[in-house]
Design an enzyme around this catalytic site. Structure first.
Site, PDB file in Angstrom:
ATOM      1  N   ARG A  92       0.767  -1.337   0.108  1.00  0.00           N
ATOM      2  CA  ARG A  92       0.056   0.070   0.043  1.00  0.00           C
ATOM      3  C   ARG A  92       1.092   1.309  -0.143  1.00  0.00           C
ATOM      4  O   ARG A  92       0.490   2.293  -0.541  1.00  0.00           O
ATOM      5  CB  ARG A  92      -0.912  -0.184   1.415  1.00  0.00           C
ATOM      6  CG  ARG A  92      -2.170   0.902   1.231  1.00  0.00           C
ATOM      7  CD  ARG A  92      -2.794   1.158   2.687  1.00  0.00           C
ATOM      8  NE  ARG A  92      -3.011  -0.312   3.284  1.00  0.00           N
ATOM      9  CZ  ARG A  92      -3.899  -1.044   3.254  1.00  0.00           C
ATOM     10  NH1 ARG A  92      -4.768  -0.866   2.607  1.00  0.00           N
ATOM     11  NH2 ARG A  92      -3.919  -2.220   3.944  1.00  0.00           N
ATOM     12  N   TYR A  93       1.959   1.198   0.539  1.00  0.00           N
ATOM     13  CA  TYR A  93       2.972   2.269   0.875  1.00  0.00           C
ATOM     14  C   TYR A  93       4.302   1.929  -0.015  1.00  0.00           C
ATOM     15  O   TYR A  93       4.587   0.876   0.008  1.00  0.00           O
ATOM     16  CB  TYR A  93       2.976   2.699   2.355  1.00  0.00           C
ATOM     17  CG  TYR A  93       2.080   2.599   3.179  1.00  0.00           C
ATOM     18  CD1 TYR A  93       1.152   3.988   3.343  1.00  0.00           C
ATOM     19  CD2 TYR A  93       1.509   1.531   3.994  1.00  0.00           C
ATOM     20  CE1 TYR A  93       0.152   3.938   4.053  1.00  0.00           C
ATOM     21  CE2 TYR A  93       0.359   1.833   4.698  1.00  0.00           C
ATOM     22  CZ  TYR A  93      -0.221   3.095   4.648  1.00  0.00           C
ATOM     23  OH  TYR A  93      -1.491   3.252   5.550  1.00  0.00           O
ATOM     24  N   ARG A  96       7.167  -0.064   2.209  1.00  0.00           N
ATOM     25  CA  ARG A  96       7.006  -1.287   3.139  1.00  0.00           C
ATOM     26  C   ARG A  96       5.930  -2.142   2.536  1.00  0.00           C
ATOM     27  O   ARG A  96       4.909  -1.770   1.872  1.00  0.00           O
ATOM     28  CB  ARG A  96       6.654  -0.840   4.689  1.00  0.00           C
ATOM     29  CG  ARG A  96       5.489   0.042   4.636  1.00  0.00           C
ATOM     30  CD  ARG A  96       5.736   1.162   5.727  1.00  0.00           C
ATOM     31  NE  ARG A  96       4.587   2.029   5.871  1.00  0.00           N
ATOM     32  CZ  ARG A  96       4.763   3.316   5.307  1.00  0.00           C
ATOM     33  NH1 ARG A  96       5.619   3.625   4.560  1.00  0.00           N
ATOM     34  NH2 ARG A  96       3.672   4.093   5.659  1.00  0.00           N
ATOM     35  N   CYS A 105      -5.863 -16.921  14.261  1.00  0.00           N
ATOM     36  CA  CYS A 105      -5.315 -16.196  15.422  1.00  0.00           C
ATOM     37  C   CYS A 105      -5.419 -16.881  16.710  1.00  0.00           C
ATOM     38  O   CYS A 105      -6.538 -17.881  16.746  1.00  0.00           O
ATOM     39  CB  CYS A 105      -6.142 -14.947  15.711  1.00  0.00           C
ATOM     40  SG  CYS A 105      -6.043 -13.980  14.104  1.00  0.00           S
ATOM     41  N   CYS A 109     -11.091 -11.557  17.925  1.00  0.00           N
ATOM     42  CA  CYS A 109     -11.627 -10.168  18.540  1.00  0.00           C
ATOM     43  C   CYS A 109     -12.810  -9.979  17.870  1.00  0.00           C
ATOM     44  O   CYS A 109     -12.740  -9.852  16.391  1.00  0.00           O
ATOM     45  CB  CYS A 109     -10.460  -9.074  18.339  1.00  0.00           C
ATOM     46  SG  CYS A 109      -9.002  -9.566  18.729  1.00  0.00           S
ATOM     47  N   CYS A 112     -12.742  -7.301  14.921  1.00  0.00           N
ATOM     48  CA  CYS A 112     -11.360  -7.351  14.072  1.00  0.00           C
ATOM     49  C   CYS A 112     -11.934  -6.847  12.578  1.00  0.00           C
ATOM     50  O   CYS A 112     -12.850  -7.134  12.019  1.00  0.00           O
ATOM     51  CB  CYS A 112     -11.351  -8.994  13.846  1.00  0.00           C
ATOM     52  SG  CYS A 112     -10.047  -9.258  12.552  1.00  0.00           S
ATOM     53  N   ARG A 114     -10.346  -7.534  10.018  1.00  0.00           N
ATOM     54  CA  ARG A 114     -10.149  -8.655   8.744  1.00  0.00           C
ATOM     55  C   ARG A 114     -10.824  -9.889   9.118  1.00  0.00           C
ATOM     56  O   ARG A 114     -10.697 -11.031   8.839  1.00  0.00           O
ATOM     57  CB  ARG A 114      -8.901  -9.198   8.828  1.00  0.00           C
ATOM     58  CG  ARG A 114      -7.719  -7.973   8.241  1.00  0.00           C
ATOM     59  CD  ARG A 114      -6.646  -8.608   7.398  1.00  0.00           C
ATOM     60  NE  ARG A 114      -5.626  -7.282   7.161  1.00  0.00           N
ATOM     61  CZ  ARG A 114      -4.501  -6.829   7.684  1.00  0.00           C
ATOM     62  NH1 ARG A 114      -3.927  -7.608   8.476  1.00  0.00           N
ATOM     63  NH2 ARG A 114      -3.954  -5.729   7.088  1.00  0.00           N
ATOM     64  N   ASP A 275     -12.324   0.272  12.451  1.00  0.00           N
ATOM     65  CA  ASP A 275     -12.722   0.158  11.004  1.00  0.00           C
ATOM     66  C   ASP A 275     -14.394  -0.137  10.860  1.00  0.00           C
ATOM     67  O   ASP A 275     -14.815  -0.536  11.686  1.00  0.00           O
ATOM     68  CB  ASP A 275     -11.897  -0.753  10.272  1.00  0.00           C
ATOM     69  CG  ASP A 275     -10.298  -0.252  10.357  1.00  0.00           C
ATOM     70  OD1 ASP A 275     -10.169   0.853  10.331  1.00  0.00           O
ATOM     71  OD2 ASP A 275      -9.619  -1.057  10.784  1.00  0.00           O
ATOM     72  N   ASP A 312      -7.618   4.395   9.459  1.00  0.00           N
ATOM     73  CA  ASP A 312      -7.117   3.915   8.197  1.00  0.00           C
ATOM     74  C   ASP A 312      -8.363   4.130   7.230  1.00  0.00           C
ATOM     75  O   ASP A 312      -9.435   3.606   7.377  1.00  0.00           O
ATOM     76  CB  ASP A 312      -7.102   2.371   8.364  1.00  0.00           C
ATOM     77  CG  ASP A 312      -5.894   1.689   7.841  1.00  0.00           C
ATOM     78  OD1 ASP A 312      -5.671   2.178   6.854  1.00  0.00           O
ATOM     79  OD2 ASP A 312      -5.192   1.002   8.435  1.00  0.00           O
ATOM     80  N   LYS A 319      -3.394   5.293   6.008  1.00  0.00           N
ATOM     81  CA  LYS A 319      -3.735   6.026   7.454  1.00  0.00           C
ATOM     82  C   LYS A 319      -3.479   7.194   7.482  1.00  0.00           C
ATOM     83  O   LYS A 319      -2.518   8.025   6.797  1.00  0.00           O
ATOM     84  CB  LYS A 319      -2.469   5.230   8.479  1.00  0.00           C
ATOM     85  CG  LYS A 319      -2.623   3.791   8.848  1.00  0.00           C
ATOM     86  CD  LYS A 319      -1.973   3.203   9.683  1.00  0.00           C
ATOM     87  CE  LYS A 319      -2.081   1.864  10.106  1.00  0.00           C
ATOM     88  NZ  LYS A 319      -1.885   0.942   8.744  1.00  0.00           N
TER      89      LYS A 319
HETATM   90  S1  SF4 Z   1      -8.003  -8.327  15.554  1.00  0.00           S
HETATM   91 FE1  SF4 Z   1      -8.422  -9.889  14.335  1.00  0.00          FE
HETATM   92  S2  SF4 Z   1      -6.347 -10.188  13.206  1.00  0.00           S
HETATM   93 FE2  SF4 Z   1      -5.874  -9.084  15.054  1.00  0.00          FE
HETATM   94  S3  SF4 Z   1      -5.638 -10.776  16.737  1.00  0.00           S
HETATM   95 FE3  SF4 Z   1      -7.848 -10.099  16.589  1.00  0.00          FE
HETATM   96  S4  SF4 Z   1      -8.988 -11.312  15.238  1.00  0.00           S
HETATM   97 FE4  SF4 Z   1      -6.806 -11.684  14.890  1.00  0.00          FE
END
Ligand code: SF4
Length: 353
Positions: A92-93, A96, A105, A109, A112, A114, A275, A312, A319
């Site tokens: 994206r940048y 990097r 994971c 979360c 999340c 993603r 997000d 973001d 960002k």
């Molecule tokens: S925010 Fe998403 S990618 Fe990061 S640890 Fe939690 S579930 Fe996994």
């Protein structure tokens, strides 16, 4: 609450007494079918079931509110896919790239960004051929100075596989820094053992670990010891936190968290505005609310403890520091935001933006 192993379904959470009485069990079960669930023993031990507003439970236990998806929410909220030249790379940048070797994971979360890509039914782990192509992309782009391992959580990989990736990056002359984004030191601290720490050191390169933690209670004695093992071995640590309604949308809580990072030699880095991930509106504040909270940190706590509050931009435009001249309030609850290339965007975006 205690658990002997990671709980990976709503029924396992129920058996462990982690789905509160009175919550809509059928709806929570539907959330568990829609999005991945995992709660490690370390996280289960932190949950205070007597508190209906427990900030740890809110981050990790599925909630019926996740079934409410808003029109402006997106499966790919920060536009990863628009910048993916080969599988597993996000470029994206200019200087990097993200290297996403794995999409699982240790915990999932509930906010999340993603969430449509991670989990047992997510994008999986790169095949050996895909990993070869991703490393080849990095090797053939001399402008890439830093490689950011993310996913998913790269520290779920075995030390052997991590060592292999780090050694392959170390062999690329123009890559100087490898950065690993992880929740593991907090949610599975016992995983940070001597073998894993050694695997993260790449000869002649600098390794950073960016720890994702959102509430001071996450920094238990075990988590602090895991971070110390990394730092004592020469790994630099920075923090990233997501500003979440009902978890840390309070200047006092954020101040305590940032101070705890610094006390543990972890440099506060990013405070992310949440997000537009599907089914996460119950976690989102407005940008105005976020600005008011973060402005209360300025001057009241040491400069060492000040994270950069960032948004973001949806669509993959990158960002932007929220407390900067690049962000202008329009007066109708919307903001006009200039990205790092100088292009302006409205936020929140219209569903079709
Ligand atoms: S925010 Fe998403 S990618 Fe990061 S640890 Fe939690 S579930 Fe996994």
């Amino acid at each position: 609450m205690s658990a002997a192993r990671t709980l990976r379904s709503v029924s396992e959470l129920e058996e462990a007494g982690l789905v509160p009485e009175g919550s809509s069990q059928a709806e929570v079960a539907r959330v568990g079918e829609r999005y991945a669930v995992a709660v490690t023993p370390a996280v289960a031990a932190l949950i205070d079931n007597s508190d209906p507003s427990d900030p740890i439970a809110r981050q990790f236990l599925p909630d019926a509110a996740e079934l409410t998806a808003l029109a402006e929410e997106r499966a790919d909220p920060i536009g990863d896919l628009a910048h993916s030249p080969v599988e597993g790379i996000i470029h994206r940048y200019p200087d990097r790239v993200l290297l996403k070797a794995v999409h699982v994971c240790p915990v999932y979360c509930r906010f999340c960004f993603r969430r449509e890509m991670v989990g047992p039914t997510g994008l999986g782990t790169l095949t050996p051929e895909q990993l070869d192509a991703a490393i080849d992309y990095i090797a053939t782009h001399p402008e890439i100075w830093e490689v950011i391992l993310t996913g998913g959580d790269p520290l779920v990989l075995s030390p052997r596989r991590l060592r292999e990736i780090m050694q392959r990056l170390a062999a690329i002359e123009h890559v100087k820094v490898a950065r690993i984004h992880t929740r593991v030191p907090v949610v599975e601290p016992e995983r940070i053992d001597a073998d894993l720490v050694a695997a993260l050191k790449a000869s002649g390169k600098t390794t950073y670990v960016a720890l994702h933690a959102n509430h001071p209670r996450e920094l238990t004695a075990q988590a602090r010891a895991a971070c110390a093992r990394l730092i004592d071995a020469g790994v630099a640590m920075i923090s990233q936190t997501v500003l979440l309604k009902g978890v840390n949308d309070d200047a006092e809580i954020l101040a305590t968290l940032m101070r705890a990072f610094v006390e543990n030699r972890i440099q506060p880095y990013y405070l992310h505005h949440p997000d537009l991930a599907p089914g996460t509106s119950h976690f989102r504040l407005s940008l105005s609310e976020g600005r008011a909270i973060v402005e209360r940190l300025r001057g009241h706590i040491s400069g060492l403890c000040q994270p950069t509050y960032i948004l973001d931009l949806p669509g993959g435009y990158g960002k932007v520091p929220v407390l900067s001249a690049a962000v202008r309030e329009e007066g109708d609850g919307r903001f006009r935001i200039r990205d790092f290339r100088g292009v302006e965007h409205l936020y929140p975006p219209q569903p079709e933006d």
